[in-house]
Design a protein around this motif. Structure first.
Motif, PDB file in Angstrom:
ATOM      1  N   PHE A   1      -6.015  -2.717  11.948  1.00 28.03           N
ATOM      2  CA  PHE A   1      -6.060  -2.064  10.636  1.00 28.03           C
ATOM      3  C   PHE A   1      -5.734  -0.576  10.758  1.00 28.03           C
ATOM      4  CE2 PHE A   1      -8.492   0.320   7.461  1.00 28.03           C
ATOM      5  CZ  PHE A   1      -7.997  -0.230   6.287  1.00 28.03           C
ATOM      6  N   SER A   2      -6.325   0.082  11.752  1.00 25.37           N
ATOM      7  CA  SER A   2      -6.066   1.514  11.952  1.00 25.37           C
ATOM      8  C   SER A   2      -4.600   1.770  12.269  1.00 25.37           C
ATOM      9  CB  SER A   2      -6.945   2.052  13.086  1.00 25.37           C
ATOM     10  OG  SER A   2      -8.311   1.884  12.795  1.00 25.37           O
ATOM     11  N   SER A   3      -4.012   0.892  13.080  1.00 23.75           N
ATOM     12  CA  SER A   3      -2.603   1.048  13.440  1.00 23.75           C
ATOM     13  C   SER A   3      -1.703   0.919  12.214  1.00 23.75           C
ATOM     14  CB  SER A   3      -2.220   0.004  14.493  1.00 23.75           C
ATOM     15  OG  SER A   3      -0.847   0.065  14.791  1.00 23.75           O
ATOM     16  N   VAL A   4      -2.011  -0.066  11.363  1.00 22.46           N
ATOM     17  CA  VAL A   4      -1.204  -0.268  10.155  1.00 22.46           C
ATOM     18  C   VAL A   4      -1.320   0.934   9.223  1.00 22.46           C
ATOM     19  CG1 VAL A   4      -0.980  -1.660   8.057  1.00 22.46           C
ATOM     20  CG2 VAL A   4      -1.296  -2.781  10.265  1.00 22.46           C
ATOM     21  N   ILE A   5      -2.544   1.405   9.011  1.00 21.29           N
ATOM     22  CA  ILE A   5      -2.751   2.554   8.124  1.00 21.29           C
ATOM     23  C   ILE A   5      -2.074   3.801   8.683  1.00 21.29           C
ATOM     24  CG2 ILE A   5      -4.485   4.088   7.133  1.00 21.29           C
ATOM     25  CD1 ILE A   5      -4.332   1.351   5.809  1.00 21.29           C
ATOM     26  N   PHE A   6      -2.126   3.970   9.999  1.00 16.84           N
ATOM     27  CA  PHE A   6      -1.478   5.125  10.623  1.00 16.84           C
ATOM     28  C   PHE A   6       0.033   5.086  10.394  1.00 16.84           C
ATOM     29  CE2 PHE A   6       0.610   7.135  14.271  1.00 16.84           C
ATOM     30  CZ  PHE A   6       0.053   8.405  14.215  1.00 16.84           C
ATOM     31  N   ASN A   7       0.624   3.910  10.570  1.00 17.74           N
ATOM     32  CA  ASN A   7       2.068   3.779  10.347  1.00 17.74           C
ATOM     33  C   ASN A   7       2.424   4.013   8.881  1.00 17.74           C
ATOM     34  OD1 ASN A   7       2.567   3.175  13.045  1.00 17.74           O
ATOM     35  ND2 ASN A   7       2.278   0.982  12.732  1.00 17.74           N
ATOM     36  N   LEU A   8       1.566   3.520   7.987  1.00 16.59           N
ATOM     37  CA  LEU A   8       1.804   3.724   6.559  1.00 16.59           C
ATOM     38  C   LEU A   8       1.774   5.205   6.206  1.00 16.59           C
ATOM     39  CD1 LEU A   8      -0.276   0.867   4.886  1.00 16.59           C
ATOM     40  CD2 LEU A   8       2.193   1.065   5.057  1.00 16.59           C
ATOM     41  N   TYR A   9       0.833   5.898   6.801  1.00 10.29           N
ATOM     42  CA  TYR A   9       0.757   7.338   6.531  1.00 10.29           C
ATOM     43  C   TYR A   9       2.023   8.048   7.010  1.00 10.29           C
ATOM     44  CZ  TYR A   9      -0.746  12.183   6.612  1.00 10.29           C
ATOM     45  OH  TYR A   9      -0.825  13.537   6.417  1.00 10.29           O
ATOM     46  N   GLY A  10       2.566   7.575   8.130  1.00 10.96           N
ATOM     47  CA  GLY A  10       3.811   8.161   8.624  1.00 10.96           C
ATOM     48  C   GLY A  10       4.952   7.963   7.640  1.00 10.96           C
ATOM     49  N   TYR A  11       5.078   6.739   7.101  1.00 13.84           N
ATOM     50  CA  TYR A  11       6.127   6.479   6.108  1.00 13.84           C
ATOM     51  C   TYR A  11       5.918   7.332   4.858  1.00 13.84           C
ATOM     52  CZ  TYR A  11       6.884   2.342   9.011  1.00 13.84           C
ATOM     53  OH  TYR A  11       7.120   1.495  10.058  1.00 13.84           O
ATOM     54  N   TYR A  12       4.663   7.397   4.443  1.00 12.87           N
ATOM     55  CA  TYR A  12       4.344   8.173   3.243  1.00 12.87           C
ATOM     56  C   TYR A  12       4.627   9.660   3.461  1.00 12.87           C
ATOM     57  CZ  TYR A  12       1.492  10.355  -0.394  1.00 12.87           C
ATOM     58  OH  TYR A  12       1.061  11.125  -1.439  1.00 12.87           O
ATOM     59  N   TYR A  13       4.323  10.155   4.646  1.00 12.71           N
ATOM     60  CA  TYR A  13       4.544  11.570   4.960  1.00 12.71           C
ATOM     61  C   TYR A  13       6.037  11.900   4.926  1.00 12.71           C
ATOM     62  CZ  TYR A  13       4.520  15.925   7.636  1.00 12.71           C
ATOM     63  OH  TYR A  13       4.703  17.218   8.045  1.00 12.71           O
ATOM     64  N   TYR A  14       6.846  11.012   5.506  1.00 12.17           N
ATOM     65  CA  TYR A  14       8.293  11.249   5.499  1.00 12.17           C
ATOM     66  C   TYR A  14       8.852  11.183   4.078  1.00 12.17           C
ATOM     67  CZ  TYR A  14       8.547  11.112  10.576  1.00 12.17           C
ATOM     68  OH  TYR A  14       8.390  11.399  11.910  1.00 12.17           O
ATOM     69  N   TYR A  15       8.269  10.321   3.253  1.00 14.10           N
ATOM     70  CA  TYR A  15       8.708  10.255   1.856  1.00 14.10           C
ATOM     71  C   TYR A  15       8.409  11.574   1.145  1.00 14.10           C
ATOM     72  CZ  TYR A  15       8.384   9.371  -3.134  1.00 14.10           C
ATOM     73  OH  TYR A  15       8.509   9.469  -4.495  1.00 14.10           O
ATOM     74  N   CYS A  16       7.214  12.107   1.401  1.00 11.43           N
ATOM     75  CA  CYS A  16       6.843  13.374   0.763  1.00 11.43           C
ATOM     76  C   CYS A  16       7.750  14.511   1.228  1.00 11.43           C
ATOM     77  CB  CYS A  16       5.386  13.704   1.069  1.00 11.43           C
ATOM     78  SG  CYS A  16       4.198  12.576   0.290  1.00 11.43           S
ATOM     79  N   LEU A  17       8.137  14.485   2.506  1.00 12.70           N
ATOM     80  CA  LEU A  17       9.038  15.519   3.012  1.00 12.70           C
ATOM     81  C   LEU A  17      10.412  15.420   2.350  1.00 12.70           C
ATOM     82  CD1 LEU A  17       8.302  15.639   6.862  1.00 12.70           C
ATOM     83  CD2 LEU A  17       7.610  17.285   5.109  1.00 12.70           C
ATOM     84  N   ASP A  18      10.898  14.179   2.213  1.00 10.95           N
ATOM     85  CA  ASP A  18      12.206  13.986   1.583  1.00 10.95           C
ATOM     86  C   ASP A  18      12.161  14.343   0.105  1.00 10.95           C
ATOM     87  OD1 ASP A  18      13.201  13.160   3.973  1.00 10.95           O
ATOM     88  OD2 ASP A  18      12.944  11.016   3.564  1.00 10.95           O
ATOM     89  N   GLY A  19      10.966  14.080  -0.488  1.00  8.35           N
ATOM     90  CA  GLY A  19      10.834  14.382  -1.909  1.00  8.35           C
ATOM     91  C   GLY A  19      10.808  15.872  -2.158  1.00  8.35           C
TER      92      GLY A  19
ATOM     93  N   ILE B   1       0.836  -1.206   0.000  1.00 10.62           N
ATOM     94  CA  ILE B   1       0.000   0.000   0.000  1.00 10.62           C
ATOM     95  C   ILE B   1       0.870   1.255   0.000  1.00 10.62           C
ATOM     96  CG2 ILE B   1      -1.682   1.328   1.336  1.00 10.62           C
ATOM     97  CD1 ILE B   1      -2.843  -1.318   2.311  1.00 10.62           C
ATOM     98  N   CYS B   2       1.941   1.225   0.775  1.00 10.10           N
ATOM     99  CA  CYS B   2       2.846   2.375   0.829  1.00 10.10           C
ATOM    100  C   CYS B   2       3.482   2.631  -0.535  1.00 10.10           C
ATOM    101  CB  CYS B   2       3.917   2.136   1.885  1.00 10.10           C
ATOM    102  SG  CYS B   2       4.967   3.569   2.199  1.00 10.10           S
ATOM    103  N   LEU B   3       3.944   1.578  -1.191  1.00  8.42           N
ATOM    104  CA  LEU B   3       4.564   1.725  -2.511  1.00  8.42           C
ATOM    105  C   LEU B   3       3.548   2.186  -3.551  1.00  8.42           C
ATOM    106  CD1 LEU B   3       6.845  -1.454  -2.555  1.00  8.42           C
ATOM    107  CD2 LEU B   3       7.534   0.921  -2.176  1.00  8.42           C
ATOM    108  N   ILE B   4       2.328   1.673  -3.439  1.00 15.77           N
ATOM    109  CA  ILE B   4       1.270   2.088  -4.372  1.00 15.77           C
ATOM    110  C   ILE B   4       0.964   3.570  -4.202  1.00 15.77           C
ATOM    111  CG2 ILE B   4      -1.190   1.834  -4.887  1.00 15.77           C
ATOM    112  CD1 ILE B   4      -0.857  -1.167  -4.213  1.00 15.77           C
ATOM    113  N   ALA B   5       0.884   4.018  -2.941  1.00 11.71           N
ATOM    114  CA  ALA B   5       0.612   5.440  -2.684  1.00 11.71           C
ATOM    115  C   ALA B   5       1.722   6.321  -3.250  1.00 11.71           C
ATOM    116  CB  ALA B   5       0.461   5.666  -1.181  1.00 11.71           C
ATOM    117  N   ILE B   6       2.959   5.866  -3.121  1.00 10.98           N
ATOM    118  CA  ILE B   6       4.091   6.631  -3.672  1.00 10.98           C
ATOM    119  C   ILE B   6       4.003   6.695  -5.195  1.00 10.98           C
ATOM    120  CG2 ILE B   6       6.597   6.618  -3.976  1.00 10.98           C
ATOM    121  CD1 ILE B   6       6.794   5.437  -1.144  1.00 10.98           C
TER     122      ILE B   6
END
Length: 212
Positions: A194-212, A98-103
């Motif tokens: 499920f909520s915990s997993v999605i929350f963690n995924l959003y964190g990874y995605y957010y950091y990717y957007c910041l680095d990008g 899901i994280c890779l798909i969002a990216i």
């Protein structure tokens, strides 16, 4: 691989629903456990034939309830041992997917393109993780509902309750234990997971957007 995943989700879906409806039937039985029985029988001597007959009826009803209740716990334990490893694999790798798909979708959007395929794939990935978690939560809540139905049956308000008091207390205590699918190293399969997993995924995605 795709066909196997569909069969896996479909099978798990129906197994969990089966347990859900068994617990629902237990609640119905508890609500009607004293139906069509004269309360005055409980005041008769223990050796009275009418009291003995009513005792057999109540014992039979409680036996069915207890048998169903125990069967659900045993069946969920069996499901946990069978489906535990696939669920661990599913949660672990689906979260990465899901994280890779969002990216990938984000990168396409930056170029002004909405990738329909990856969008549908992301929704499907979320759904195939959400379904067992949702059913797990339904099952857990319904199992706790058995305890509520047991108390609300009115066993403490009728003389008939004395005849099956021990059985009622055992069911009440047993109903306090959560009915959940779990596996060592993995949280219980429920919406909180499920909520915990999605929350963690959003964190990874957010950091990717910041680095990008």
């Amino acid at each position: 691989m795709r066909f196997g995943l569909k069969v896996y989700i479909y099978t798990l879906f129906h197994i969990l629903l089966h347990f859900y409806y068994i617990l629902h039937m237990i609640k119905f039985d508890l609500e009607a456990i004293f139906d069509d029985i004269d309360e005055s029988v409980a005041l008769l001597p223990h050796r009275d034939t009418r009291r003995i007959e009513v005792q057999k009826i109540l014992n039979g009803r409680m036996k069915r309830i207890v048998t169903w209740h125990i069967s659900v716990f045993k069946a969920v334990e069996a499901v946990s041992s069978i489906y535990g490893p696939p669920l661990a694999y599913q949660v672990m790798f689906t979260s990465i997917a899901i994280c890779l798909i969002a990216i990938q979708i984000t990168q396409k959007l930056e170029n002004g393109i909405l990738d329909i395929r990856f969008t549908m794939l992301g929704v499907a990935a979320c759904l195939q993780m959400w379904i067992p978690c949702y059913l797990g939560t339904l099952l857990r809540n319904k199992a706790f509902g058995v305890g509520e139905a047991c108390w609300n049956s009115g066993w403490h308000q009728t003389p008939l309750g004395r005849m099956i008091r021990q059985d009622i207390i055992i069911v009440l205590l047993r109903a306090q234990q959560p009915v959940t699918i779990k596996f060592p190293g993995l949280q219980s399969i429920q919406l909180e997971t499920f909520s915990s997993v999605i929350f963690n995924l959003y964190g990874y995605y957010y950091y990717y957007c910041l680095d990008g």
